[in-house]
Write a protein that holds these residues in place. Structure first.
Motif, short mmCIF file in Angstrom:
data_model
loop_
_atom_site.label_atom_id
_atom_site.label_comp_id
_atom_site.label_asym_id
_atom_site.label_seq_id
_atom_site.Cartn_x
_atom_site.Cartn_y
_atom_site.Cartn_z
N GLN A 241 6.97 -66.61 15.05
CA GLN A 241 7.50 -67.66 15.93
C GLN A 241 6.36 -68.23 16.77
O GLN A 241 6.21 -67.94 17.95
N GLY A 267 12.96 -71.30 24.62
CA GLY A 267 12.79 -70.66 23.33
C GLY A 267 11.31 -70.50 23.05
O GLY A 267 10.76 -71.01 22.08
N ALA A 268 10.62 -69.75 23.95
CA ALA A 268 9.16 -69.79 24.01
C ALA A 268 8.46 -69.06 22.87
O ALA A 268 7.25 -69.24 22.69
N GLY A 269 9.15 -68.22 22.12
CA GLY A 269 8.50 -67.50 21.04
C GLY A 269 7.42 -66.58 21.57
O GLY A 269 7.69 -65.67 22.37
N GLU A 290 12.90 -66.85 26.92
CA GLU A 290 12.95 -66.25 25.59
C GLU A 290 13.95 -65.09 25.59
O GLU A 290 13.93 -64.25 26.49
N ASN A 292 14.40 -62.81 23.00
CA ASN A 292 13.97 -61.66 22.21
C ASN A 292 13.01 -60.78 23.02
O ASN A 292 11.99 -61.24 23.51
N ARG A 295 9.38 -60.56 21.66
CA ARG A 295 8.64 -61.80 21.88
C ARG A 295 8.27 -61.97 23.35
O ARG A 295 7.20 -62.52 23.67
N ARG A 296 9.12 -61.51 24.24
CA ARG A 296 8.76 -61.57 25.66
C ARG A 296 7.52 -60.72 25.94
O ARG A 296 6.67 -61.10 26.75
#
Length: 414
Positions: A241, A267-269, A290, A292, A295-296
């Protein structure tokens, strides 16, 4: 309101080194505030009330606010407006009520000792920031000045430089500049016998760094000091992502960073857009939203590796996670354009003149973008990237999935 509060900067030479104006402000004060080191400079027979800074600092600031109207003098180190207490006090008290009299800052003193031009130097304070923020200034022949948090900072800075591939950098630790006990300690960052590792260093010290990369340092794969957008994809940890380099460069251009402006990266990925927004200028601010957990963590790790501090990371699903966040100046939606209510929430959050950029990959998200463009105007562009790929013993072009980008500035509603 008259100027009831004064902030006087004092150097290592103590009260003898301050100006007549500074001395008069100290002498006329009813109450004196400072660290124990500064208050110890006053005569032991001084009968006036003295307040020593408490931890947290806000406790003492609250006391100072309650003294409004009395003559209060705060004793500070060097220049109170150079990463000093003056900056903190001005967040609570208007300058119309304060007189500030500085002494030379540690940066000015260090430049005078080293023969460096202050205007050409990268400066940092590590008092309340991680050592990793130095990554944003690492490039060959850079000169950096650092205000240390304490006596352990020089060793931590040396370790960081060594790990970052700048172990050959020359370091000078300058202690108690301007006083009788002034001392320099010099050596290389990767030098195991450097004196800052083997001898006691004063808590009050400034670090001067002349950056020299190691011969095997790959500056292309480790580009933290590059301020242009579009860092190599290898600069980021991610799970796929990631807004790819070329698209990221175009997207940052469309977002048009301005110092002091706040970006929502929805939705920063892995956080690449928010991070490069903040890298464009030290005063650019961003919030990465974000859902997830992994991913954070990528966002936090990438920000630290690329010298970014102050990036706010918000957990949750948009649009619900956007509720209560500070009003943005710019919003980027890199995914989730089809989520119910997301566009409406983002659009409502923007002030007039705010900017929205949406990257759409799927047909469904592109259809949404076309609807919004029809309603609100703006600019649509199609981004197509092709990379070479082996076809047998030859090379051919392999296209990436095209991106439809919508850029719109919110106009005054009629």
């Amino acid at each position: 309101m008259h100027k009831w509060l004064s902030v006087v900067g004092i150097g290592e030479d103590g009260l003898e080194g301050i100006s007549a104006i500074a001395r008069s402000l100290i002498d006329s004060a009813q109450i004196l505030v400072g660290g124990s080191r500064h208050l110890a400079m006053l005569p032991s027979s001084d009968p006036r009330e003295q307040i020593t800074w408490a931890s947290p600092l806000d406790l003492t600031i609250e006391k100072i606010l309650n003294l409004r109207g009395k003559a209060v003098c705060v004793l500070a180190s060097g220049d109170p407006m150079c990463h000093g207490i003056g900056v903190t006090l001005l967040r609570h008290i208007p300058i119309a009520e304060i007189t500030i009299v500085p002494s030379p800052s540690a940066f000015s003193l260090a430049c005078a000792r080293l023969g460096w031009a202050l205007a050409d130097i990268e400066t940092f304070s590590l008092t309340h920031r991680p050592v990793s923020v130095l990554a944003s200034a690492l490039y060959p022949h850079a000169r950096i000045l650092v205000l240390s948090a304490d006596k352990t900072t020089p060793a931590r800075v040396a370790e960081f430089l060594t790990h970052a591939g700048f172990g050959q950098s020359q370091i000078a630790v300058l202690e108690r500049m301007g006083g009788a006990q002034e001392r320099w300690i010099e050596g290389l960052a990767n030098e195991k016998t450097a004196m800052w590792r083997t001898t006691e260093v004063a808590d009050l010290n400034t670090i001067a760094i002349a950056c020299i990369p190691d011969p095997d340092t790959a500056l292309i794969s480790k580009p933290p000091a590059i301020k242009t957008s579009g860092l190599p994809d290898a600069a980021y940890h991610h799970d796929g992502q990631l807004t790819k380099r070329e698209v990221r460069a175009i997207t940052l251009s469309s977002l048009a960073p301005v110092p002091g402006k706040l970006l929502w990266d929805v939705g920063a990925g892995c956080g690449s857009i928010a991070i490069e927004w903040m890298r464009s200028h030290p005063r650019c601010r961003a919030i990465a939203i974000e859902r997830n957990t992994t991913r954070r963590q990528y966002i936090a790790d990438n920000a630290a590796a690329l010298g970014i501090s102050g990036l706010k990371i918000v957990a949750g699903d948009a649009p619900a996670a956007l509720d209560g966040l500070p009003q943005p100046d710019v919003i980027f939606i890199g995914g989730g354009a089809t989520v119910a209510g997301l566009f409406e929430t983002c659009w409502d959050a923007l002030h007039v003149g705010g900017r929205l950029v949406v990257n759409a990959v799927t047909i469904e998200s592109e259809q949404k973008v076309l609807q919004w463009h029809h309603q609100h105007g703006g600019e649509l562009i199609r981004i197509g990237i092709q990379r070479t790929e082996a076809i047998g013993s030859f090379l051919g072009w392999k296209p990436s999935a095209p991106i439809t980008q919508w850029v719109v500035v919110k106009q005054k509603e009629h």
